[in-house]
Write a protein that holds these residues in place. Sequence first.
Motif, PDB file in Angstrom:
ATOM      1  N   LEU A 177      -9.657   2.591   7.089  1.00 59.18           N
ATOM      2  CA  LEU A 177     -10.007   3.088   5.757  1.00 59.18           C
ATOM      3  C   LEU A 177     -10.964   2.203   4.968  1.00 59.18           C
ATOM      4  O   LEU A 177     -11.751   2.716   4.167  1.00 59.18           O
ATOM      5  N   ALA A 178     -10.920   0.908   5.162  1.00 60.65           N
ATOM      6  CA  ALA A 178     -11.807   0.021   4.392  1.00 60.65           C
ATOM      7  C   ALA A 178     -13.278   0.407   4.537  1.00 60.65           C
ATOM      8  O   ALA A 178     -14.004   0.426   3.531  1.00 60.65           O
ATOM      9  N   PRO A 179     -13.754   0.736   5.738  1.00 59.46           N
ATOM     10  CA  PRO A 179     -15.169   1.111   5.855  1.00 59.46           C
ATOM     11  C   PRO A 179     -15.550   2.337   5.017  1.00 59.46           C
ATOM     12  O   PRO A 179     -16.676   2.436   4.545  1.00 59.46           O
ATOM     13  N   VAL A 180     -14.619   3.262   4.820  1.00 58.53           N
ATOM     14  CA  VAL A 180     -14.908   4.437   3.998  1.00 58.53           C
ATOM     15  C   VAL A 180     -15.178   3.996   2.561  1.00 58.53           C
ATOM     16  O   VAL A 180     -16.149   4.421   1.939  1.00 58.53           O
ATOM     17  N   PHE A 181     -14.317   3.126   2.043  1.00 60.05           N
ATOM     18  CA  PHE A 181     -14.478   2.674   0.662  1.00 60.05           C
ATOM     19  C   PHE A 181     -15.724   1.815   0.501  1.00 60.05           C
ATOM     20  O   PHE A 181     -16.431   1.925  -0.492  1.00 60.05           O
ATOM     21  N   GLU A 182     -16.001   0.979   1.483  1.00 62.31           N
ATOM     22  CA  GLU A 182     -17.213   0.150   1.429  1.00 62.31           C
ATOM     23  C   GLU A 182     -18.455   1.024   1.533  1.00 62.31           C
ATOM     24  O   GLU A 182     -19.445   0.781   0.846  1.00 62.31           O
ATOM     25  N   GLY A 183     -18.386   2.045   2.363  1.00 59.36           N
ATOM     26  CA  GLY A 183     -19.528   2.902   2.599  1.00 59.36           C
ATOM     27  C   GLY A 183     -19.957   3.716   1.396  1.00 59.36           C
ATOM     28  O   GLY A 183     -21.097   4.126   1.286  1.00 59.36           O
ATOM     29  N   GLN A 206      -9.332  13.856  10.074  1.00 62.22           N
ATOM     30  CA  GLN A 206      -7.869  13.922  10.095  1.00 62.22           C
ATOM     31  C   GLN A 206      -7.287  12.516  10.281  1.00 62.22           C
ATOM     32  O   GLN A 206      -6.268  12.178   9.692  1.00 62.22           O
ATOM     33  N   GLY A 207      -7.953  11.696  11.081  1.00 58.30           N
ATOM     34  CA  GLY A 207      -7.487  10.322  11.291  1.00 58.30           C
ATOM     35  C   GLY A 207      -7.464   9.512  10.006  1.00 58.30           C
ATOM     36  O   GLY A 207      -6.556   8.701   9.795  1.00 58.30           O
ATOM     37  N   HIS A 208      -8.448   9.725   9.127  1.00 56.09           N
ATOM     38  CA  HIS A 208      -8.447   9.032   7.838  1.00 56.09           C
ATOM     39  C   HIS A 208      -7.246   9.457   6.992  1.00 56.09           C
ATOM     40  O   HIS A 208      -6.570   8.618   6.390  1.00 56.09           O
ATOM     41  N   PHE A 209      -6.981  10.763   6.948  1.00 54.66           N
ATOM     42  CA  PHE A 209      -5.861  11.251   6.147  1.00 54.66           C
ATOM     43  C   PHE A 209      -4.523  10.807   6.724  1.00 54.66           C
ATOM     44  O   PHE A 209      -3.601  10.456   5.988  1.00 54.66           O
ATOM     45  N   THR A 210      -4.423  10.788   8.044  1.00 52.81           N
ATOM     46  CA  THR A 210      -3.189  10.320   8.684  1.00 52.81           C
ATOM     47  C   THR A 210      -2.943   8.849   8.359  1.00 52.81           C
ATOM     48  O   THR A 210      -1.817   8.452   8.025  1.00 52.81           O
ATOM     49  N   ARG A 211      -3.979   8.044   8.438  1.00 53.66           N
ATOM     50  CA  ARG A 211      -3.837   6.616   8.136  1.00 53.66           C
ATOM     51  C   ARG A 211      -3.500   6.408   6.659  1.00 53.66           C
ATOM     52  O   ARG A 211      -2.671   5.572   6.315  1.00 53.66           O
ATOM     53  N   TRP A 212      -4.160   7.169   5.782  1.00 49.98           N
ATOM     54  CA  TRP A 212      -3.887   7.109   4.346  1.00 49.98           C
ATOM     55  C   TRP A 212      -2.401   7.367   4.086  1.00 49.98           C
ATOM     56  O   TRP A 212      -1.760   6.620   3.343  1.00 49.98           O
ATOM     57  N   LEU A 213      -1.857   8.406   4.730  1.00 46.55           N
ATOM     58  CA  LEU A 213      -0.431   8.720   4.554  1.00 46.55           C
ATOM     59  C   LEU A 213       0.465   7.614   5.094  1.00 46.55           C
ATOM     60  O   LEU A 213       1.472   7.276   4.477  1.00 46.55           O
ATOM     61  N   ALA A 242      -3.860  19.572   2.031  1.00 44.33           N
ATOM     62  CA  ALA A 242      -4.719  20.490   1.287  1.00 44.33           C
ATOM     63  C   ALA A 242      -6.148  19.950   1.191  1.00 44.33           C
ATOM     64  O   ALA A 242      -7.117  20.696   1.366  1.00 44.33           O
ATOM     65  N   MET A 243      -6.269  18.664   0.916  1.00 43.92           N
ATOM     66  CA  MET A 243      -7.591  18.062   0.763  1.00 43.92           C
ATOM     67  C   MET A 243      -8.367  18.117   2.079  1.00 43.92           C
ATOM     68  O   MET A 243      -9.534  18.497   2.110  1.00 43.92           O
ATOM     69  N   HIS A 244      -7.726  17.742   3.165  1.00 44.53           N
ATOM     70  CA  HIS A 244      -8.412  17.776   4.457  1.00 44.53           C
ATOM     71  C   HIS A 244      -8.854  19.197   4.793  1.00 44.53           C
ATOM     72  O   HIS A 244      -9.983  19.419   5.232  1.00 44.53           O
ATOM     73  N   GLY A 245      -7.975  20.155   4.578  1.00 46.12           N
ATOM     74  CA  GLY A 245      -8.336  21.541   4.850  1.00 46.12           C
ATOM     75  C   GLY A 245      -9.531  21.990   4.031  1.00 46.12           C
ATOM     76  O   GLY A 245     -10.456  22.627   4.549  1.00 46.12           O
ATOM     77  N   ARG A 246      -9.534  21.644   2.772  1.00 47.60           N
ATOM     78  CA  ARG A 246     -10.650  22.050   1.903  1.00 47.60           C
ATOM     79  C   ARG A 246     -11.951  21.377   2.336  1.00 47.60           C
ATOM     80  O   ARG A 246     -13.002  22.015   2.365  1.00 47.60           O
ATOM     81  N   LEU A 247     -11.886  20.105   2.664  1.00 50.88           N
ATOM     82  CA  LEU A 247     -13.087  19.392   3.085  1.00 50.88           C
ATOM     83  C   LEU A 247     -13.626  19.931   4.407  1.00 50.88           C
ATOM     84  O   LEU A 247     -14.824  19.851   4.671  1.00 50.88           O
TER      85      LEU A 247
END
Length: 157
Positions: free
Chosen positions: A38-44, A89-96, A125-130
Motif C-alpha cells: 500500500l505505501a507505493p499507492v500513497f507515495e504515487g 483487489q489485492g490493494h483492498f484485501t491488504r487494506w482490510l 463497494a468501492m472496488h466494485g465501483r472503481l
Amino acid sequence: MAGPRPVPPAGRRDLGDRGDVLALLDDFYRAVLTDDVLAPVFEGVGADVPAHLPVIADFWAGQLFGHGAYRGGLLRAHQRVHGERPLTQGHFTRWLLLWNRAVDARWSGPVAERAKAQAARIATAMHGRLEGQRSTPQEVLDASAPRLPVVPQPHSH
C-alpha cells in the motif's frame, strides 16, 4: 471457512469516541505507509495522510457513532487515485487486513466489530465501483452505511 476468532487480550475496551477513531487511524496509517503493497499507492499520488486524518476521522465517526462532520467525496477521492495508480483487489484485501489488525490490536467490542464490518462493506463497494460496476456514488455510500444500531455517545460537558 475462517478458523476461530482470536480473543483480544484482557483489558481491551471498545471504540468509544472520535479520539479513539483518531488513535485507530494513526495506528492504521502508520502500518499502511510502511506496507510494501500500500505505501507505493500513497507515495504515487502524493497523499498527505497526516493532514487528511481529521477528515477521515469525521467519516469514521459518522460510520461508527452516527455523527460526524464528513462532507467529502469518498468515491471521487478514490476515483482520482485509481486514475493515477489503479487500485486492485489485492490493494483492498491488504487494506482490510491492516485495518482489522489495527482494530484488534487495541479494541474489542460491538463498535470495534462494526468498524471491521463497515470497512469490508466499503472496500467491496468501492472496488466494485472503481472496476466499473454500475452503481452511483450514493450507492457506494449506502453500501457503507451502518448496519448495526448506533452506540450512543456519553455527553461531555
